[in-house]
Design a protein around this motif. Sequence first.
Motif, PDB file in Angstrom:
ATOM      1  N   SER A  28       0.818  -1.210   0.000  1.00 18.84           N
ATOM      2  CA  SER A  28       0.000   0.000   0.000  1.00 18.84           C
ATOM      3  C   SER A  28       0.855   1.264   0.000  1.00 18.84           C
ATOM      4  O   SER A  28       1.822   1.373   0.741  1.00 18.84           O
ATOM      5  CB  SER A  28      -0.919   0.020   1.223  1.00 18.84           C
ATOM      6  N   VAL A  29       0.460   2.216  -0.846  1.00 16.92           N
ATOM      7  CA  VAL A  29       1.077   3.547  -0.883  1.00 16.92           C
ATOM      8  C   VAL A  29      -0.047   4.566  -0.777  1.00 16.92           C
ATOM      9  O   VAL A  29      -1.004   4.531  -1.570  1.00 16.92           O
ATOM     10  CB  VAL A  29       1.867   3.781  -2.182  1.00 16.92           C
ATOM     11  N   GLN A  30       0.053   5.457   0.187  1.00 16.50           N
ATOM     12  CA  GLN A  30      -0.942   6.496   0.381  1.00 16.50           C
ATOM     13  C   GLN A  30      -0.321   7.853   0.106  1.00 16.50           C
ATOM     14  O   GLN A  30       0.732   8.194   0.650  1.00 16.50           O
ATOM     15  CB  GLN A  30      -1.503   6.456   1.803  1.00 16.50           C
ATOM     16  N   ILE A  31      -0.963   8.637  -0.761  1.00 16.68           N
ATOM     17  CA  ILE A  31      -0.507   9.977  -1.100  1.00 16.68           C
ATOM     18  C   ILE A  31      -1.335  10.993  -0.318  1.00 16.68           C
ATOM     19  O   ILE A  31      -2.564  10.885  -0.259  1.00 16.68           O
ATOM     20  CB  ILE A  31      -0.620  10.240  -2.614  1.00 16.68           C
ATOM     21  N   LEU A  32      -0.687  11.970   0.254  1.00 13.75           N
ATOM     22  CA  LEU A  32      -1.212  13.021   1.129  1.00 13.75           C
ATOM     23  C   LEU A  32      -1.304  12.507   2.563  1.00 13.75           C
ATOM     24  O   LEU A  32      -1.487  11.317   2.814  1.00 13.75           O
ATOM     25  CB  LEU A  32      -2.576  13.554   0.669  1.00 13.75           C
ATOM     26  N   ASP A  33      -1.151  13.420   3.488  1.00 14.75           N
ATOM     27  CA  ASP A  33      -1.134  13.111   4.910  1.00 14.75           C
ATOM     28  C   ASP A  33      -2.446  12.451   5.325  1.00 14.75           C
ATOM     29  O   ASP A  33      -3.523  13.059   5.225  1.00 14.75           O
ATOM     30  CB  ASP A  33      -0.931  14.411   5.696  1.00 14.75           C
ATOM     31  N   PRO A  34      -2.423  11.209   5.806  1.00 11.57           N
ATOM     32  CA  PRO A  34      -3.666  10.536   6.193  1.00 11.57           C
ATOM     33  C   PRO A  34      -4.213  10.990   7.540  1.00 11.57           C
ATOM     34  O   PRO A  34      -5.294  10.546   7.953  1.00 11.57           O
ATOM     35  CB  PRO A  34      -3.258   9.059   6.241  1.00 11.57           C
ATOM     36  N   GLU A  37       6.395  13.058   9.411  1.00  9.45           N
ATOM     37  CA  GLU A  37       7.684  12.381   9.487  1.00  9.45           C
ATOM     38  C   GLU A  37       7.485  10.913   9.833  1.00  9.45           C
ATOM     39  O   GLU A  37       6.494  10.535  10.460  1.00  9.45           O
ATOM     40  CB  GLU A  37       8.586  13.041  10.550  1.00  9.45           C
ATOM     41  N   GLY A  38       8.435  10.097   9.427  1.00 11.47           N
ATOM     42  CA  GLY A  38       8.401   8.684   9.753  1.00 11.47           C
ATOM     43  C   GLY A  38       9.319   7.916   8.830  1.00 11.47           C
ATOM     44  O   GLY A  38       9.663   8.399   7.737  1.00 11.47           O
ATOM     45  N   PRO A  39       9.735   6.713   9.232  1.00 12.27           N
ATOM     46  CA  PRO A  39      10.664   5.942   8.401  1.00 12.27           C
ATOM     47  C   PRO A  39      10.080   5.514   7.068  1.00 12.27           C
ATOM     48  O   PRO A  39      10.822   5.207   6.141  1.00 12.27           O
ATOM     49  CB  PRO A  39      11.000   4.731   9.281  1.00 12.27           C
ATOM     50  N   ASN A  40       8.770   5.494   6.954  1.00 14.54           N
ATOM     51  CA  ASN A  40       8.124   5.106   5.699  1.00 14.54           C
ATOM     52  C   ASN A  40       7.450   6.286   5.005  1.00 14.54           C
ATOM     53  O   ASN A  40       6.537   6.104   4.197  1.00 14.54           O
ATOM     54  CB  ASN A  40       7.095   3.999   5.944  1.00 14.54           C
ATOM     55  N   VAL A  41       7.894   7.512   5.315  1.00  9.73           N
ATOM     56  CA  VAL A  41       7.293   8.720   4.744  1.00  9.73           C
ATOM     57  C   VAL A  41       8.257   9.362   3.751  1.00  9.73           C
ATOM     58  O   VAL A  41       9.426   9.596   4.080  1.00  9.73           O
ATOM     59  CB  VAL A  41       6.928   9.729   5.849  1.00  9.73           C
ATOM     60  N   PRO A  81       1.424   7.017  10.094  1.00 11.91           N
ATOM     61  CA  PRO A  81       1.706   6.442   8.766  1.00 11.91           C
ATOM     62  C   PRO A  81       2.080   4.964   8.797  1.00 11.91           C
ATOM     63  O   PRO A  81       2.185   4.351   7.736  1.00 11.91           O
ATOM     64  CB  PRO A  81       2.871   7.307   8.255  1.00 11.91           C
ATOM     65  N   ARG A  82       2.254   4.363   9.983  1.00  7.79           N
ATOM     66  CA  ARG A  82       2.628   2.948  10.050  1.00  7.79           C
ATOM     67  C   ARG A  82       1.562   2.029   9.474  1.00  7.79           C
ATOM     68  O   ARG A  82       1.823   0.857   9.201  1.00  7.79           O
ATOM     69  CB  ARG A  82       2.891   2.553  11.506  1.00  7.79           C
ATOM     70  N   HIS A  83       0.347   2.544   9.258  1.00 10.34           N
ATOM     71  CA  HIS A  83      -0.727   1.720   8.707  1.00 10.34           C
ATOM     72  C   HIS A  83      -0.553   1.447   7.220  1.00 10.34           C
ATOM     73  O   HIS A  83      -1.333   0.688   6.643  1.00 10.34           O
ATOM     74  CB  HIS A  83      -2.084   2.388   8.950  1.00 10.34           C
TER      75      HIS A  83
END
Length: 333
Positions: A112-118, A137-141, A122-124
């Motif tokens: 899954s890739v999500q564009i724009l701040d959910p 911020e985040g390791p997957n952002v 973001p770990r989801h």
Amino acid sequence: MPDRESSVLDNESTRGPADDCWVLTDGAAGNERQALALAQALGLSARNLILPLRAPWTWLAPRGAFGGRLAVSAAQRDRLVPPWPKLVIGCGRGAALLTRLLPRLSDGACRSVQILDPRIDPRHWDLVIAPRHDGLEGPNVLTPLGSLNPVDDAWLEAGRQAFARLGQLPAPRIGVLLGGPRRGVPLDAAQAGLLAGGLKSRLQREGGSVLLLASRRTPDALYAAVHAALEGVPGLRWRDAGDGPNPYPGVLGWADRLVVTPDSVNMLSEAAATGVPVHTLASDGLPRKLALFHVALRERGLLHDLAADARPPAAALRETAAIAAEVRRRLGC
């Protein structure tokens, strides 16, 4: 821009092999454009799904990850069935719920890739792509400066070829992209007057022609005011489909200079990707995140006041290919 998929889709019994990618949005043009641009940059065959949510999910998204396929209407649920894609790309808050659910529904078959701040952790998601001014911020952002888009040399050349007649207009050609009001950016009569006055001053100095283009969000009053101010000026005026095919790719391809209303991150990002000088109205009083975006563009020489005698930037703002490369590296797409 690619056509949207028909509302009547094949069900599980008639569908073929798994798609490389599903693109999920609520149908908002800006969201759809970003997600499709990423899929294209990844070189994936994409199934474009427009899936509005039902209540209460539409109120809770992307929280409320319960009920699975019940989040969409009964008429839409046949879209969320195997064979599952290898990757799902969503853009916007409603899509964020579905891109959160799909890996679970597919028993981990798709990433899954999500564009724009959910607006939640973001770990989801496997990856989240949010513009820098969101501050996520985040390791997957991944944090591009602007929005993802398809604008590159090939896209611009295709636009010039598709709308070759625009190249016959007097130079310099000023492309004017009108957005619409949003919270903190009224785009009222006063703003329309400033825009019209600035355009007339530039035309008096430089001559040339104007390519005026409205968007879906442009109020009639704003378009009418700018249109009236340009009476007698050669060029193009486009309000909607009643004026013919949308010449947006041709306007970006042929413009020697672009003037963009200050409200739209997407339009400003795409204008900055062309490599020509980009101008806007003064940015005082903009909402905080939008103001940060304007400042970042100005610091890189990508955005100027309406009256400025700006030259082309040292480098156009083209981030989609680099973001796609990082997605490919991290997810093995």
